[in-house]
Design a protein around this motif. Structure first.
Motif, PDB file in Angstrom:
ATOM      1  N   ALA A 143      38.975  30.839  37.942  1.00  0.00           N
ATOM      2  CA  ALA A 143      38.696  32.126  36.774  1.00  0.00           C
ATOM      3  C   ALA A 143      38.818  31.299  35.494  1.00  0.00           C
ATOM      4  O   ALA A 143      38.916  29.908  35.263  1.00  0.00           O
ATOM      5  CB  ALA A 143      40.462  32.559  37.034  1.00  0.00           C
ATOM      6  N   ALA A 144      38.280  32.097  34.653  1.00  0.00           N
ATOM      7  CA  ALA A 144      38.327  31.834  33.192  1.00  0.00           C
ATOM      8  C   ALA A 144      38.809  32.603  32.187  1.00  0.00           C
ATOM      9  O   ALA A 144      39.300  33.962  32.870  1.00  0.00           O
ATOM     10  CB  ALA A 144      36.859  31.923  32.884  1.00  0.00           C
ATOM     11  N   ARG A 157      34.682  40.943  42.650  1.00  0.00           N
ATOM     12  CA  ARG A 157      36.017  41.268  41.983  1.00  0.00           C
ATOM     13  C   ARG A 157      36.246  40.341  40.902  1.00  0.00           C
ATOM     14  O   ARG A 157      35.377  39.497  40.589  1.00  0.00           O
ATOM     15  CB  ARG A 157      37.136  40.738  43.033  1.00  0.00           C
ATOM     16  CG  ARG A 157      36.620  41.183  44.450  1.00  0.00           C
ATOM     17  CD  ARG A 157      37.148  42.860  44.318  1.00  0.00           C
ATOM     18  NE  ARG A 157      38.291  43.234  44.210  1.00  0.00           N
ATOM     19  CZ  ARG A 157      39.212  43.561  45.207  1.00  0.00           C
ATOM     20  NH1 ARG A 157      38.700  44.347  46.215  1.00  0.00           N
ATOM     21  NH2 ARG A 157      40.503  43.613  45.045  1.00  0.00           N
ATOM     22  N   ARG A 158      37.115  40.979  39.970  1.00  0.00           N
ATOM     23  CA  ARG A 158      37.251  40.067  38.838  1.00  0.00           C
ATOM     24  C   ARG A 158      38.426  39.126  38.712  1.00  0.00           C
ATOM     25  O   ARG A 158      39.347  39.370  39.346  1.00  0.00           O
ATOM     26  CB  ARG A 158      37.569  41.176  37.658  1.00  0.00           C
ATOM     27  CG  ARG A 158      36.396  42.032  37.239  1.00  0.00           C
ATOM     28  CD  ARG A 158      35.469  41.219  36.489  1.00  0.00           C
ATOM     29  NE  ARG A 158      34.380  41.935  36.055  1.00  0.00           N
ATOM     30  CZ  ARG A 158      33.367  41.620  35.178  1.00  0.00           C
ATOM     31  NH1 ARG A 158      33.284  40.562  34.665  1.00  0.00           N
ATOM     32  NH2 ARG A 158      32.532  42.439  35.104  1.00  0.00           N
ATOM     33  N   TRP A 159      38.379  37.908  37.822  1.00  0.00           N
ATOM     34  CA  TRP A 159      39.594  37.061  37.896  1.00  0.00           C
ATOM     35  C   TRP A 159      39.979  37.088  36.101  1.00  0.00           C
ATOM     36  O   TRP A 159      39.120  37.325  35.500  1.00  0.00           O
ATOM     37  CB  TRP A 159      39.104  35.717  38.218  1.00  0.00           C
ATOM     38  CG  TRP A 159      38.713  35.320  39.541  1.00  0.00           C
ATOM     39  CD1 TRP A 159      37.673  35.451  40.135  1.00  0.00           C
ATOM     40  CD2 TRP A 159      39.863  34.765  40.413  1.00  0.00           C
ATOM     41  NE1 TRP A 159      37.990  34.927  41.385  1.00  0.00           N
ATOM     42  CE2 TRP A 159      38.892  34.477  41.442  1.00  0.00           C
ATOM     43  CE3 TRP A 159      41.089  34.187  40.256  1.00  0.00           C
ATOM     44  CZ2 TRP A 159      39.656  33.805  42.407  1.00  0.00           C
ATOM     45  CZ3 TRP A 159      41.754  33.522  41.146  1.00  0.00           C
ATOM     46  CH2 TRP A 159      41.118  33.508  42.257  1.00  0.00           C
ATOM     47  N   ALA A 160      41.288  37.161  35.973  1.00  0.00           N
ATOM     48  CA  ALA A 160      41.845  36.904  34.764  1.00  0.00           C
ATOM     49  C   ALA A 160      42.599  35.860  34.753  1.00  0.00           C
ATOM     50  O   ALA A 160      43.581  35.479  35.518  1.00  0.00           O
ATOM     51  CB  ALA A 160      42.459  38.241  34.420  1.00  0.00           C
ATOM     52  N   ALA A 161      42.548  34.897  33.615  1.00  0.00           N
ATOM     53  CA  ALA A 161      43.402  33.690  33.605  1.00  0.00           C
ATOM     54  C   ALA A 161      44.531  33.959  32.615  1.00  0.00           C
ATOM     55  O   ALA A 161      44.333  34.876  31.623  1.00  0.00           O
ATOM     56  CB  ALA A 161      42.407  32.515  32.983  1.00  0.00           C
ATOM     57  N   VAL A 162      45.742  33.436  32.715  1.00  0.00           N
ATOM     58  CA  VAL A 162      46.717  33.419  31.821  1.00  0.00           C
ATOM     59  C   VAL A 162      46.886  32.222  31.045  1.00  0.00           C
ATOM     60  O   VAL A 162      46.509  31.211  31.680  1.00  0.00           O
ATOM     61  CB  VAL A 162      47.988  34.101  32.491  1.00  0.00           C
ATOM     62  CG1 VAL A 162      48.539  32.938  33.458  1.00  0.00           C
ATOM     63  CG2 VAL A 162      49.108  34.138  31.460  1.00  0.00           C
ATOM     64  N   ILE A 175      48.140  38.520  45.403  1.00  0.00           N
ATOM     65  CA  ILE A 175      47.963  37.455  44.171  1.00  0.00           C
ATOM     66  C   ILE A 175      47.738  36.026  44.516  1.00  0.00           C
ATOM     67  O   ILE A 175      48.251  35.644  45.655  1.00  0.00           O
ATOM     68  CB  ILE A 175      49.522  37.560  43.770  1.00  0.00           C
ATOM     69  CG1 ILE A 175      49.972  38.939  43.232  1.00  0.00           C
ATOM     70  CG2 ILE A 175      49.557  36.600  42.500  1.00  0.00           C
ATOM     71  CD1 ILE A 175      51.342  39.048  42.669  1.00  0.00           C
ATOM     72  N   ILE A 176      46.776  35.575  43.866  1.00  0.00           N
ATOM     73  CA  ILE A 176      46.295  34.306  43.877  1.00  0.00           C
ATOM     74  C   ILE A 176      46.452  33.362  42.601  1.00  0.00           C
ATOM     75  O   ILE A 176      46.087  33.792  41.644  1.00  0.00           O
ATOM     76  CB  ILE A 176      44.686  34.211  44.513  1.00  0.00           C
ATOM     77  CG1 ILE A 176      44.643  35.010  45.834  1.00  0.00           C
ATOM     78  CG2 ILE A 176      44.355  32.409  44.474  1.00  0.00           C
ATOM     79  CD1 ILE A 176      43.109  35.029  46.270  1.00  0.00           C
ATOM     80  N   ILE A 177      47.191  32.180  42.848  1.00  0.00           N
ATOM     81  CA  ILE A 177      47.483  31.296  41.659  1.00  0.00           C
ATOM     82  C   ILE A 177      46.917  30.110  42.074  1.00  0.00           C
ATOM     83  O   ILE A 177      47.188  29.342  42.898  1.00  0.00           O
ATOM     84  CB  ILE A 177      49.047  31.143  41.666  1.00  0.00           C
ATOM     85  CG1 ILE A 177      49.678  32.462  41.695  1.00  0.00           C
ATOM     86  CG2 ILE A 177      49.295  30.304  40.215  1.00  0.00           C
ATOM     87  CD1 ILE A 177      51.378  32.386  41.873  1.00  0.00           C
ATOM     88  N   ASN A 236      45.454  29.718  36.814  1.00  0.00           N
ATOM     89  CA  ASN A 236      44.457  30.998  36.995  1.00  0.00           C
ATOM     90  C   ASN A 236      45.264  31.988  37.988  1.00  0.00           C
ATOM     91  O   ASN A 236      45.478  31.328  39.006  1.00  0.00           O
ATOM     92  CB  ASN A 236      43.054  30.397  37.305  1.00  0.00           C
ATOM     93  CG  ASN A 236      42.448  29.667  36.428  1.00  0.00           C
ATOM     94  OD1 ASN A 236      42.315  30.050  35.304  1.00  0.00           O
ATOM     95  ND2 ASN A 236      41.823  28.569  36.865  1.00  0.00           N
ATOM     96  N   TYR A 237      45.132  33.122  37.795  1.00  0.00           N
ATOM     97  CA  TYR A 237      45.811  34.185  38.373  1.00  0.00           C
ATOM     98  C   TYR A 237      44.751  35.080  38.756  1.00  0.00           C
ATOM     99  O   TYR A 237      43.892  35.491  38.195  1.00  0.00           O
ATOM    100  CB  TYR A 237      46.846  34.779  37.683  1.00  0.00           C
ATOM    101  CG  TYR A 237      48.041  34.096  37.271  1.00  0.00           C
ATOM    102  CD1 TYR A 237      48.090  33.114  36.489  1.00  0.00           C
ATOM    103  CD2 TYR A 237      49.075  34.148  38.342  1.00  0.00           C
ATOM    104  CE1 TYR A 237      49.125  32.546  35.895  1.00  0.00           C
ATOM    105  CE2 TYR A 237      50.210  33.245  37.964  1.00  0.00           C
ATOM    106  CZ  TYR A 237      50.218  32.262  36.995  1.00  0.00           C
ATOM    107  OH  TYR A 237      51.251  31.579  36.645  1.00  0.00           O
ATOM    108  N   GLY A 238      44.649  35.745  39.989  1.00  0.00           N
ATOM    109  CA  GLY A 238      43.725  36.614  40.435  1.00  0.00           C
ATOM    110  C   GLY A 238      44.549  37.748  41.343  1.00  0.00           C
ATOM    111  O   GLY A 238      45.544  37.317  41.964  1.00  0.00           O
TER     112      GLY A 238
END
Length: 156
Positions: free
Chosen positions: A45-46, A12-17, A130-132, A143-145
């Protein structure tokens, strides 16, 4: 995109804000509709390097992702997931005014959310998780997933 984490053989992919405002736009409605999920720790995440949405490789809904100690995890109801998709949450994030250093991260996060929402929407009964998590030292604030979750794990 961001870093990958593998759980039970599924990547699964993570994306950071880069700014907290993006998280508020997505998480505030979800906090009111889903219970807090708890599980074993997961990787962090990164920031994403994507600048344009690419929706190839839409993931299949899966089991809920583990939530690390100190992180927050929300499972949305099916109706909340559809509501979020109907409101174009990914476009809201993509179009937030952010400092130039965070534009790519916000676009990557929006693309990840768009991909996971599409997967959840297109799968009967599926919902969004949603994971913060706190910063991982890469310079972001949080980091948000986002993850499409199979129907049997979704709250009613």
């Amino acid at each position: 995109m961001g870093n990958s984490s593998t759980v039970l053989g599924r990547t699964r992919r993570w994306a950071a804000v880069g700014v907290i405002a993006a998280g508020v736009a997505v998480v505030a409605p979800m906090a009111a509709v889903g219970p807090l999920a708890t599980a074993a720790p997961s990787s962090s995440a990164a920031p994403s390097a994507s600048s344009e949405p690419e929706l190839d490789g839409i993931p299949e809904p899966s089991i809920p992702m583990p939530v690390a100690d100190g992180a927050l995890g929300y499972l949305a109801t099916r109706s909340a997931t559809l509501w979020l998709d109907d409101r174009g949450a990914d476009d809201v994030i993509r179009n937030l005014p952010v400092p130039p250093a965070y534009v790519d991260a916000n676009r990557g996060m929006a693309t990840n959310l768009e991909r996971e929402l599409k997967s959840a929407k297109d799968t009967p009964g599926a919902c969004l998780q949603i994971i913060i998590d706190g910063p991982d030292g890469s310079g972001g604030l949080f980091n948000y997933g986002f993850y499409a979750v199979e129907k049997q794990y979704c709250p009613k």
